[in-house]
Design a protein around this motif. Structure first.
Motif, PDB file in Angstrom:
ATOM      1  N   ARG A  13       0.532  -1.372   0.121  1.00  0.00           N
ATOM      2  CA  ARG A  13       0.496  -0.029  -0.211  1.00  0.00           C
ATOM      3  C   ARG A  13       0.980   1.483   0.151  1.00  0.00           C
ATOM      4  N   ALA A  14       0.543   1.647  -0.683  1.00  0.00           N
ATOM      5  CA  ALA A  14       1.309   3.823  -0.842  1.00  0.00           C
ATOM      6  C   ALA A  14       1.200   4.195   0.299  1.00  0.00           C
ATOM      7  N   PRO A  15       1.476   5.506   0.161  1.00  0.00           N
ATOM      8  CA  PRO A  15       0.936   6.058   1.676  1.00  0.00           C
ATOM      9  C   PRO A  15       0.124   7.196   0.346  1.00  0.00           C
ATOM     10  N   VAL A  16       0.243   7.580  -0.297  1.00  0.00           N
ATOM     11  CA  VAL A  16      -1.138   8.341  -0.962  1.00  0.00           C
ATOM     12  C   VAL A  16      -1.438   7.619  -2.190  1.00  0.00           C
ATOM     13  N   THR A  17      -2.996   8.052  -2.936  1.00  0.00           N
ATOM     14  CA  THR A  17      -3.098   7.403  -4.317  1.00  0.00           C
ATOM     15  C   THR A  17      -3.311   8.698  -5.296  1.00  0.00           C
ATOM     16  N   ARG A  26      -3.793  16.564 -12.100  1.00  0.00           N
ATOM     17  CA  ARG A  26      -3.125  15.762 -10.528  1.00  0.00           C
ATOM     18  C   ARG A  26      -3.119  15.759  -8.905  1.00  0.00           C
ATOM     19  N   THR A  27      -4.326  14.573  -8.879  1.00  0.00           N
ATOM     20  CA  THR A  27      -4.173  15.558  -7.080  1.00  0.00           C
ATOM     21  C   THR A  27      -4.547  13.773  -6.582  1.00  0.00           C
ATOM     22  N   GLU A  59      -3.621   6.499 -12.232  1.00  0.00           N
ATOM     23  CA  GLU A  59      -2.794   7.889 -12.038  1.00  0.00           C
ATOM     24  C   GLU A  59      -0.924   7.353 -11.878  1.00  0.00           C
ATOM     25  N   ASP A  60      -1.185   6.631 -10.440  1.00  0.00           N
ATOM     26  CA  ASP A  60      -0.467   5.509  -9.425  1.00  0.00           C
ATOM     27  C   ASP A  60       0.446   5.198 -10.982  1.00  0.00           C
ATOM     28  N   VAL A  61       0.285   4.821 -12.216  1.00  0.00           N
ATOM     29  CA  VAL A  61       0.783   3.746 -13.221  1.00  0.00           C
ATOM     30  C   VAL A  61       1.556   4.937 -13.999  1.00  0.00           C
ATOM     31  N   ARG A  62       0.860   6.182 -13.678  1.00  0.00           N
ATOM     32  CA  ARG A  62       1.561   6.915 -15.103  1.00  0.00           C
ATOM     33  C   ARG A  62       2.954   7.942 -14.160  1.00  0.00           C
TER      34      ARG A  62
END
Ligand code: G6P
Length: 483
Positions: A13-17, A26-27, A59-62
């Motif tokens: 798990r990442a700290p942000v999505t 991008r947010t 967006e994470d993938v970008r």
């Protein structure tokens, strides 16, 4: 003190999505959940630490495809892109249904996932490749760092120590933290030997393997001895295997009390309190993910049993259950979410009246309402079948304003620290839980106050800062002992 700049944290798990707003900007939103919140504290303390995690959204993938490190507030993040079908096999077929079920003792049940057929494929085409991606990203992040330290977290990453050693050798200090229960060796025998032995062998390429409780650390050492034939020193907390010595430690995770105190006074929480306070009668609360290990259905049944045995309580209590959706692509979880709805409905049908609904079930992620419920409960039910720690018990004890009573499963990790002032329950025994609910709701005020105060003090005496400091201390000691 551990070399600060050289620290790499790795978790699934990442700290942000990240996401993209309607205007194309991008947010991001900060991730919720105990593990991510705790790792934020580690990251803050180890200034300059890098956090590696899976890309989850489009967006994470970008972000993952852009070169370099992504800096957000006080975090430095590298997202790892996985092949979507490999990730699906790892998350939805291997880590969550299999490892999670086995480690929470949820096997031998009618709704446990089947082993065989797809298991080998999920291991070889899902778990191993995603772990290899993590190992490669970590190896890359380590290049050029002096005295590097790698902190690996949880059951999605069990094969990373071995794969990382293949890439970078013995130089980095590896600490592996298992945040879920480590059961007794017999339960591991549910899994095929390529998994159970593979996991153990890999973990034993770490320098420190850490758990939340002494019980899990003991079980880990017993598993290494029984399933691998490793040499174990349970008193000294060491396992010797493959010519190396691994330290086995327990560090009970905790919370940042100030963060919850602040949240408790936020306008969103104050607004939600109006709703919570209007519920009729005394307030019984639970806050959980919709997870089989949390034992939500048995909790409703136990409450129903209490209402059956004590008719005078009818109309004088409301059970507010905040249950957040979780892992909904896994069929066992989807079925369980249905079972939760059904069992709440059954209690309402059996005992409800036109002016009183015994259970208020909300199946959404609503943090402000959960905190409002923490502040106002008369009794809090934490009846997990097994739970690595259970931070709800700690968060709630800190902000509760009503001398609420904690009903706590003897199989939650938090039980080791909080048992003296909670009402302990056997999570399988409905009568035991019904009796505890009744006792909590009828407890004399002086006893409630004494217990609530002691619980709060217990949490304040071991905060997230202490959790981080104890690990940093042992990592430095380990480095010294073996240099
Ligand atoms: C538990 C696990 C964590 C996990 C969290 C939320 O606390 O120990 O590793 O991140 O549950 O689960 P999820 O599957 O949503 O990441």
């Amino acid at each position: 003190m551990v070399h600060r700049g050289g620290m790499v944290i790795v978790s699934n798990r990442a700290p942000v999505t990240f996401s993209r707003s309607e205007s194309g900007e991008r947010t991001y939103s900060r991730g919720a959940g105990g593990l991510v919140t705790a790792l934020n504290a580690v990251s803050r303390r180890a200034e300059g630490a890098l956090w590696i995690a899976s890309a989850a959204s489009e967006e994470d993938v970008r972000v993952a495809r852009e070169p370099g490190v992504c800096e957000i507030e006080d975090l430095r993040i590298v997202l790892v892109e996985h092949d979507p079908s490999a990730y699906d096999l790892m998350y939805n077929h291997l880590a969550n249904p299999l490892l999670w079920f086995v480690q929470h003792g949820l096997y031998d049940l009618p709704y446990a996932p089947e082993l065989g057929g797809e298991t080998l494929r999920a291991w070889e085409e899902g778990y191993l490749p995603t772990n290899r991606n993590f190992a490669r990203a970590t190896a890359e992040a380590l290049s050029g760092l002096e005295s590097p330290v790698v902190l690996l977290h949880d059951y999605h990453l069990y094969m990373v120590p071995e794969l990382l050693r293949e890439e970078v050798g013995e130089e980095p200090l590896i600490s592996f933290f298992v945040h879920i229960p480590w059961p007794e060796p017999g339960l591991w025998r549910v899994l095929p030997s390529y998994i159970r032995e593979g996991v153990l062998r890999s973990l034993l390429r770490s320098d420190i393997v850490a758990f939340h409780t002494r019980r899990y650390a003991r079980n880990f050492m017993a598993s290494a001895a029984e399933l691998l034939g490793a040499e174990v020193d349970p008193r000294g907390g060491a396992v010797r295997w493959g010519g190396r010595e691994v330290w086995v430690r327990s560090y009970p995770i905790s919370i940042d009390p100030a963060e919850f105190e602040e949240a408790a006074e936020s306008p969103e929480v104050l607004r939600e309190e109006e709703y919570v306070r209007n519920l009729p009668g005394a307030l019984l609360v639970r806050v959980d993910r919709a997870d089989l290990s949390k034992n939500v259905v048995r909790g409703f049944r136990a409450y129903g049993r209490m209402l059956e045995l004590h008719p005078e309580m009818r109309g004088r209590v409301t059970f507010l259950a905040q249950v957040q959706p979780s892992r909904g692509d896994i069929p066992e979880y989807a079925a369980y979410a249905e079972a939760i709805r059904r069992s709440a409905g059954e209690v309402n049908e059996a005992f409800g009246t036109p002016s009183w609904r015994p259970v208020e079930l909300s199946m959404q992620d609503n943090f402000p309402r959960s905190v409002a419920a923490y502040k106002n409960y008369d009794a809090l039910l934490v009846n997990a079948v097994r739970d690595g720690m259970n931070l709800v018990a700690k968060e709630a004890a800190v902000v509760n304003r009503k001398d609420g009573v904690l009903i706590l499963s003897e199989n939650a990790g938090a039980h080791e620290e909080l048992k003296d002032n909670a009402l302990s329950v056997n999570p399988f025994d409905l009568d035991d839980q019904a009796a505890a609910i009744h006792r909590a709701l009828t407890m004399p005020a002086a006893e409630r106050a004494r217990r609530a105060r002691a619980l709060r003090e217990a949490v304040l005496s071991n905060t997230i800062e202490d959790w981080v400091a104890a690990q940093m201390h042992d990592m430095a000691a380990r480095r010294k002992a073996f240099s």
